[in-house]
Write a protein that holds these residues in place. Structure first.
Motif, PDB file in Angstrom:
ATOM      1  N   SER A   1      -7.974   0.765   4.597  1.00  0.00           N
ATOM      2  CA  SER A   1      -7.899  -0.531   4.111  1.00  0.00           C
ATOM      3  C   SER A   1      -6.613  -1.312   4.297  1.00  0.00           C
ATOM      4  O   SER A   1      -6.615  -2.378   4.453  1.00  0.00           O
ATOM      5  N   LEU A   2      -5.541  -0.570   4.880  1.00  0.00           N
ATOM      6  CA  LEU A   2      -4.496  -1.309   5.494  1.00  0.00           C
ATOM      7  C   LEU A   2      -4.966  -2.114   6.773  1.00  0.00           C
ATOM      8  O   LEU A   2      -4.510  -3.249   7.036  1.00  0.00           O
ATOM      9  N   LEU A   3      -5.528  -1.376   7.535  1.00  0.00           N
ATOM     10  CA  LEU A   3      -6.123  -1.957   8.793  1.00  0.00           C
ATOM     11  C   LEU A   3      -6.755  -3.215   8.525  1.00  0.00           C
ATOM     12  O   LEU A   3      -6.675  -4.147   9.352  1.00  0.00           O
ATOM     13  N   ALA A   4      -7.728  -2.788   7.628  1.00  0.00           N
ATOM     14  CA  ALA A   4      -8.775  -4.071   7.140  1.00  0.00           C
ATOM     15  C   ALA A   4      -7.808  -5.217   6.932  1.00  0.00           C
ATOM     16  O   ALA A   4      -8.283  -6.383   7.303  1.00  0.00           O
ATOM     17  N   ALA A   5      -7.069  -5.066   6.064  1.00  0.00           N
ATOM     18  CA  ALA A   5      -6.099  -6.189   5.419  1.00  0.00           C
ATOM     19  C   ALA A   5      -5.372  -6.699   6.722  1.00  0.00           C
ATOM     20  O   ALA A   5      -5.354  -8.136   6.701  1.00  0.00           O
TER      21      ALA A   5
ATOM     22  N   ALA B   1       0.717  -1.147  -0.036  1.00  0.00           N
ATOM     23  CA  ALA B   1      -0.214   0.028   0.012  1.00  0.00           C
ATOM     24  C   ALA B   1       0.691   1.363  -0.141  1.00  0.00           C
ATOM     25  O   ALA B   1       0.377   2.288   0.071  1.00  0.00           O
ATOM     26  N   GLY B   2       1.990   1.161   0.188  1.00  0.00           N
ATOM     27  CA  GLY B   2       3.085   2.307   0.141  1.00  0.00           C
ATOM     28  C   GLY B   2       2.783   3.152   1.255  1.00  0.00           C
ATOM     29  O   GLY B   2       2.896   4.384   1.399  1.00  0.00           O
ATOM     30  N   ALA B   3       2.584   2.206   2.461  1.00  0.00           N
ATOM     31  CA  ALA B   3       1.998   3.045   3.667  1.00  0.00           C
ATOM     32  C   ALA B   3       3.113   2.313   4.804  1.00  0.00           C
ATOM     33  O   ALA B   3       3.968   1.869   4.352  1.00  0.00           O
ATOM     34  N   ARG B   4       2.791   2.525   6.186  1.00  0.00           N
ATOM     35  CA  ARG B   4       3.727   2.342   7.158  1.00  0.00           C
ATOM     36  C   ARG B   4       3.184   1.464   8.103  1.00  0.00           C
ATOM     37  O   ARG B   4       1.643   1.730   8.436  1.00  0.00           O
ATOM     38  N   ALA B   5       3.635   0.376   8.697  1.00  0.00           N
ATOM     39  CA  ALA B   5       2.960  -0.864   9.653  1.00  0.00           C
ATOM     40  C   ALA B   5       4.224  -0.862  10.579  1.00  0.00           C
ATOM     41  O   ALA B   5       5.042  -1.407  10.275  1.00  0.00           O
ATOM     42  N   THR B   6       3.931  -0.608  11.942  1.00  0.00           N
ATOM     43  CA  THR B   6       4.998  -1.085  12.805  1.00  0.00           C
ATOM     44  C   THR B   6       4.398  -1.804  14.291  1.00  0.00           C
ATOM     45  O   THR B   6       3.382  -1.357  14.749  1.00  0.00           O
ATOM     46  N   PHE B   7       4.960  -2.927  14.621  1.00  0.00           N
ATOM     47  CA  PHE B   7       4.697  -3.353  15.847  1.00  0.00           C
ATOM     48  C   PHE B   7       5.950  -3.166  16.742  1.00  0.00           C
ATOM     49  O   PHE B   7       6.955  -3.750  16.424  1.00  0.00           O
ATOM     50  N   GLY B   8       5.821  -2.131  17.431  1.00  0.00           N
ATOM     51  CA  GLY B   8       7.115  -1.789  18.256  1.00  0.00           C
ATOM     52  C   GLY B   8       7.050  -2.124  19.706  1.00  0.00           C
ATOM     53  O   GLY B   8       7.800  -1.948  20.475  1.00  0.00           O
ATOM     54  N   ARG B   9       5.855  -2.317  19.891  1.00  0.00           N
ATOM     55  CA  ARG B   9       5.473  -2.677  21.518  1.00  0.00           C
ATOM     56  C   ARG B   9       4.730  -4.059  21.738  1.00  0.00           C
ATOM     57  O   ARG B   9       3.903  -4.408  21.000  1.00  0.00           O
ATOM     58  N   LEU B  10       5.267  -4.850  22.567  1.00  0.00           N
ATOM     59  CA  LEU B  10       4.688  -6.258  22.975  1.00  0.00           C
ATOM     60  C   LEU B  10       4.614  -6.393  24.148  1.00  0.00           C
ATOM     61  O   LEU B  10       5.470  -6.113  25.046  1.00  0.00           O
TER      62      LEU B  10
END
Ligand code: HGY
Ligand code: MN
Ligand code: MN
Ligand code: MN
Length: 395
Positions: free
Chosen positions: A286-290, A247-256
């Motif tokens: 749409s990124l969050l939905a995917a 999507a040319g977007a940004r997604a990060t899981f930085g905290r767990l």
């Protein structure tokens, strides 16, 4: 006091000698030390400081009561963050006011220097906490429900800082904020000139993914018998990375957080926080939905259960073109660029306050890291640019 000496003083506060980073959570001792440093600087300059219930500050040059031009930024940081994100805007504002006074400029409207609390949300998990409460975007009762990771509530943190939780709410400070201009270090690699002007802030959100599984013995439980939430999380992180690239977007899981967090036990629960951003709201949604769809499908396969809770969502902010172009003009054609980073300026703009941002070049683009850096010559160019903009807006 030169910019260099102001900068040396301020960036010595709370710097971790091992990592070179800063961990200035809102109302923590190092953030308070930086705030008191700022207040001392304001007192030295005879600025009149106004504060609101949550601890936002605006220090005024010029004793008129009416609305004025406000600049400034934040003094808090992410965990082990860099020196420039936030403080550069506050220190540059002090240096710009010094320069204007030194040349004998007398503003026709008051000029204010702001320091807004807990912009990173690194302690209470809500980005731009101080400016959101000030702008009435986050109701006081919701803000006061926030707790930090050790379980300390916002109210308790405020009391410890000498503030009164009863004062938390829409801020009188904003009634005097006629225009807001925030100078900030650039946090990507998009700016190749010393100073740039912001066109927009990407929409972004923070979402808590809770993966519930079944605790079990690491040694005796067959792989096919497991309901392992860490596996579902891991596949979700992979999916987020892939979907963001697509999507040319940004997604990060930085905290767990893992429960019970034992080496020899299959976890019962994994909680992961997704920071997702995109150039427009439709792409973000749409990124969050995917990501959520793939996480749900994986949870079914793993026999785990998924809950997704939005914790904060920030809409796209397009800075007003007239003010943006006025800054570009003053700066003889400075480049204009969007940012994927959130800022207090975004909150104030969304609240209807005429707002603009200046960026100072970051040669590596690295930010939210001790490696964050800006050349001194670019910082000085930023101070000159801010002084020129303030002079134009307050002439
Ligand atoms: O997280 C951000 O985008 C900003 O640096 N607070
Ligand atoms: Mn930041
Ligand atoms: Mn910042
Ligand atoms: Mn045992």
């Amino acid at each position: 006091m030169s910019f260099e000496s102001l900068w040396a003083d301020q960036s010595a506060i709370g710097r971790d000698p091992d990592t070179g980073g800063y961990t200035r959570g809102g109302w923590t001792p190092t953030e308070r030390e930086a705030t008191h440093w700022f207040l001392d600087q304001c007192a030295t300059r005879g600025l009149t400081v106004e504060s609101d219930g949550i601890g936002n500050l605006i220090a005024w040059w010029g004793d008129a009561e009416g609305p004025g031009v406000v600049t400034g930024s934040h003094l808090d940081s992410v965990i082990d963050g860099g020196a420039f994100d936030g403080p550069l805007g506050v220190v540059s504002a002090l240096a710009a006011v010094d320069a204007l006074r030194a040349e004998g400029f007398v503003p026709s409207v008051p000029i204010g220097i702001g320091a807004f609390v807990e912009e990173e949300g690194s302690r209470f998990g809500m980005p731009c906490l101080g400016s959101r409460v000030a702008a009435g975007v986050l109701p006081a009762e919701k803000a006061l429900q926030l707790k930090d990771r050790s379980g300390v509530g916002l109210g308790e943190a405020l009391e410890k800082a000498g503030l009164d939780p009863a004062g938390v709410g829409p801020s009188p400070l904003l009634q005097r904020m006629g225009t807001f201009v925030e100078l900030h270090v650039e946090q990507g690699r998009g700016l190749t000139a010393p100073v740039g002007v912001a066109s927009s802030i990407w929409p972004h959100g923070r979402y808590r993914f809770t993966f519930n599984g079944e605790a079990n013995h690491a040694g005796t439980t067959l792989m096919e018998d497991r309901h392992d939430p860490m596996l579902t999380y891991a596949m979700t992180a992979l999916a987020a990375n892939k979907q963001a690239r697509l999507a040319g977007a940004r997604a990060t899981f930085g905290r767990l957080s893992v429960e019970p967090n034992g080496t020899n036990a299959v976890p019962s629960r994994v909680t992961a926080w997704l920071d997702a951003r995109a150039a427009d709201t439709a792409t973000l949604e749409s990124l969050l939905a995917a990501i959520t769809k793939q996480a749900t499908e994986r949870a079914e396969r793993d026999g785990t259960a998924l809950e997704v809770t939005p914790e904060s969502v920030s809409p796209v902010v397009d800075f007003p073109a007239g003010l943006r172009d006025r800054l570009v003009n003053v700066l003889d054609g400075a480049p204009v660029l969007p940012t994927g980073a959130g800022h207090d300026a975004g909150v104030f703009s969304a609240a209807g306050i005429p707002t603009a941002m200046l960026f100072v070049r970051n040669p590596t683009g690295v930010s939210h890291s001790p490696a964050e850096y800006a050349e001194i010559d670019d910082c000085l160019a930023g101070v000159d640019a801010l002084a020129a903009v303030l002079k134009d807006l307050a002439k």
